[in-house]
Design a protein around this motif. Structure first.
Motif, mmCIF file in Angstrom:
data_model
loop_
_atom_site.group_PDB
_atom_site.id
_atom_site.type_symbol
_atom_site.label_atom_id
_atom_site.label_comp_id
_atom_site.label_asym_id
_atom_site.label_seq_id
_atom_site.Cartn_x
_atom_site.Cartn_y
_atom_site.Cartn_z
ATOM 1 N N GLY A 479 0.685 -1.203 0.167
ATOM 2 C CA GLY A 479 -0.274 0.005 0.035
ATOM 3 C C GLY A 479 0.798 1.322 0.186
ATOM 4 O O GLY A 479 1.965 1.332 0.176
ATOM 5 N N MET A 485 3.214 1.903 -2.798
ATOM 6 C CA MET A 485 2.086 1.528 -3.850
ATOM 7 C C MET A 485 2.523 1.150 -4.998
ATOM 8 O O MET A 485 1.869 1.805 -6.244
ATOM 9 C CB MET A 485 0.582 2.365 -3.863
ATOM 10 C CG MET A 485 -0.461 1.590 -4.204
ATOM 11 S SD MET A 485 -2.045 2.460 -3.875
ATOM 12 C CE MET A 485 -3.180 1.361 -3.764
ATOM 13 N N GLU A 529 -4.869 -0.717 4.196
ATOM 14 C CA GLU A 529 -3.692 -1.424 3.593
ATOM 15 C C GLU A 529 -3.201 -2.470 4.897
ATOM 16 O O GLU A 529 -3.388 -1.871 6.127
ATOM 17 C CB GLU A 529 -2.339 -0.636 3.099
ATOM 18 C CG GLU A 529 -1.965 0.284 4.187
ATOM 19 C CD GLU A 529 -1.101 1.196 3.553
ATOM 20 O OE1 GLU A 529 0.003 0.680 3.077
ATOM 21 O OE2 GLU A 529 -1.127 2.540 3.135
#
Length: 606
Positions: A479, A485, A529
């Motif tokens: 994440g 990410m 996340e």
């Protein structure tokens, strides 16, 4: 033009109501900036002398005609990124075009422009999402000099257009036009490219054959021709009315391409504050324009990356859009385009079939787009026409029918009755799945999970034949807070091979997939996340996971009492390198994917 579809109207009204306070504050900001912010009339003589010094050929005009528009060019040019290599001579050409209408132009600044194709699967990909904030900040620095009455933004690709737009929106009192460069001509057919990639993943061809295929695909200057994030950007900018109409997909190096750039410069000179057709960017980008962008994205099966980028762009204009809005629109908007990876043909075939002109025209006819938005050009109906040359003059022609219905169809006879994206929710959180390229019988996968914390671990397991079964591959700690990410496109060939062998396969991740997400069902952007306690951190190898895009659910089929008592997995230790350590502020301050994945906007309270 039809009445607006009731779902489009409902979602738009909800966004307006949700955003009311922030939008009012934003409009107040740009009004103040227009009336009392930094601009040329308020600069001291020393400031002006510095601003003029580098522009010898236009210095006299800038001094003698202070009310004439001076256009600030913000460029993402570099010659590593094929889409942006086309911009090399644009500033000098645009200065000439500006003089033709009594205006001037200067390069206000450059912004970084990384190529996700180069960094895919490499450590640099962990900088990719945060490059968008860096681009936005660079745009702000470029425009902060107060030397400009309008802005031309030269950028095309993944994070670059969103970053330019976010930065320019903080100068929303300036009229602003995005100037594309166009896609490269088509190379090796996409089906052949995928075939070679999968053969390489299986070890059946070597690097020499793979490299030959890749070079034949990405072979010259221009945007890559698949319908990923870069080309989704272009469709969205058309649907928001921020281009000269249908400028997106005209190939580089053509007379028509040059005339569209000339038209953009001439039009900027016409829509300044000192004229009678003032069209500031912050007024153009309103709630209806944001909904138009979302609808066009869904109707064409565009990139899932815009489930992050569009909320971020909207927030920069005081507008709040979330994944519920995407999901509700997707359920109502028909899928009218098949462009690779959602079909065999590329964006050149899409343009030849009618392109954005036909797309916007048929969506307007169906009531799926707002026809009353303020565009940089004229009425939004102009965007349902395509550019042509009549002698040396630029003109626009109607596109009443799709010229190839295997690529593009009318809203009343779509490829699918709904758009290309689904929201999934359950005890693993919220995520999105691009369904436009996934066969319907693969929308539901229920299988034992194999859990990883790194994409290289997945590929090692594939090579060791540890995934030869029905499997839900989980890649967590990907994440924005964990490692920026990164896209996990590197996994696509291996997972595609497993699927082709007859196994039911799905990917679940709190990271991103490429904007070219393809035939393997991928539940991505999972929020919360894993880092910080998202439920995906509770998963263990062997847990049965059900990914159900048909019903919009994603769950670990684990007894609730056991689930709640489980310890959370620990994140892998962060490793410095490739400058990633200097982006710690962005990782630590970043918002959720659904909020736009931006530290800059989050820390600013936007």
């Amino acid at each position: 033009m039809s009445m607006v579809h009731p779902v489009v109207e409902k979602v738009t009204r909800r966004i307006v109501e949700r955003s009311a306070d922030r939008r009012r504050d934003y409009l107040d900001l740009i009004a103040r900036e227009a009336d009392s912010g930094v601009d040329r009339p308020r600069l001291a003589c020393g400031n002006l002398a510095h601003g003029f010094a580098g522009t010898e050929e236009d210095r006299d005009a800038m001094i003698e005609r202070p009310k004439a528009m001076n256009i600030g060019i913000v460029t993402a040019y570099n010659d590593m990124l094929s889409a942006h290599a086309t911009y090399r001579q644009y500033p000098e050409q645009m200065k000439v075009f500006a003089r033709e209408v009594g205006a001037t132009a200067q390069v206000a600044g450059g912004v970084p422009a990384m190529c996700d194709g180069v960094t895919q699967g490499q450590p640099g990909m962990e900088l990719s999402l945060f490059s968008r904030d860096t681009i936005a900040l660079s745009t702000i620095v470029a425009l902060s000099h107060g030397m400009y009455e309008g802005a031309a933004l030269l950028g095309i690709c993944d994070k670059i257009v969103p970053g330019l737009v976010i930065g320019a929106l903080r100068f929303g009192h300036l009229p602003t036009i995005l100037v594309p460069g166009g896609p490269m001509p088509s190379g090796v057919p996409n089906k052949e490219k995928v075939r070679v990639r999968q053969l390489y993943a299986e070890g059946k061809v070597g690097e020499a054959e793979l490299l030959k295929s890749e070079i034949a695909s990405y072979h010259t200057k221009g945007t890559c021709t698949f319908y990923g994030t870069a080309n989704s950007n272009q469709v969205m900018m058309e649907a928001m009315g921020l281009h000269i109409p249908s400028a997106a997909f005209i190939n580089p190096g053509t007379k028509l391409r040059q005339e569209l750039t000339r038209a953009a410069v001439h039009r900027l000179a016409q829509i300044g504050r000192n004229g009678d057709d003032y069209r500031p960017l912050g007024r153009c980008v309103d709630e209806k324009a944001i909904v138009n962008a979302c609808v066009a994205l869904l109707a064409t099966g565009g990139s899932t990356n815009h489930a992050i980028h569009l909320p971020a762009m909207a927030r920069a204009a005081g507008i709040i859009i979330d994944w519920d809005d995407f999901a509700e629109l997707s359920a109502a908007v028909p899928l009218i385009a098949r462009v690779y990876p959602n079909g065999p043909d590329d964006v050149n075939a899409y343009r030849e079939a009618g392109g954005t002109a036909y797309t916007i025209g048929t969506l307007l006819d169906g009531g799926f787009l707002h026809g009353d938005i303020l565009t940089v050009h004229g009425d939004f109906s102009d965007y349902a026409k395509e550019p042509v040359l009549e002698g040396d003059k630029l003109a626009w022609a109607a596109v009443p029918v799709a010229r190839d219905t295997t690529v593009l169809r009318p809203h009343a006879d779509p490829f699918q009755p709904e758009g290309g994206m689904r929201l999934l929710q359950g005890n693993l959180g919220r995520c999105v799945m691009k369904i436009s390229a996934v066969e319907e019988e693969r929308w539901i996968v229920e299988a034992a999970a194999r859990v990883f914390s790194d994409q290289d671990e997945v590929l090692a397991a594939f090579k060791n034949k540890e995934l030869e079964r029905d499997v839900v591959v989980v890649v967590r700690f990907q994440g924005p807070g964990a490692n920026g990410m990164p896209e996990l496109h590197k996994l696509t060939p291996a997972l595609g091979v497993l699927q082709d062998r007859g196994f039911k396969v799905a990917l679940v991740t709190d990271g991103r997939m490429s904007g070219a997400s393809g035939k393997v069902p991928a539940a991505i952007h999972l929020s919360p996340e894993a880092l910080g306690g998202g439920p995906v951190a509770r998963l263990r190898d062997g847990d049965v996971v059900r990914v159900d895009a048909a019903n919009g659910t994603i769950d670990a089929l684990v007894p609730q009492a056991e689930w709640e008592l489980r310890d959370l997995a620990k994140a892998p230790e962060f490793r410095a390198g490739t400058g990633r350590e200097l982006f710690a502020l962005m990782r630590h301050g970043v918002s959720t994917a659904e909020e736009g994945g931006s530290a800059m906007l989050a820390l600013a309270g936007l």
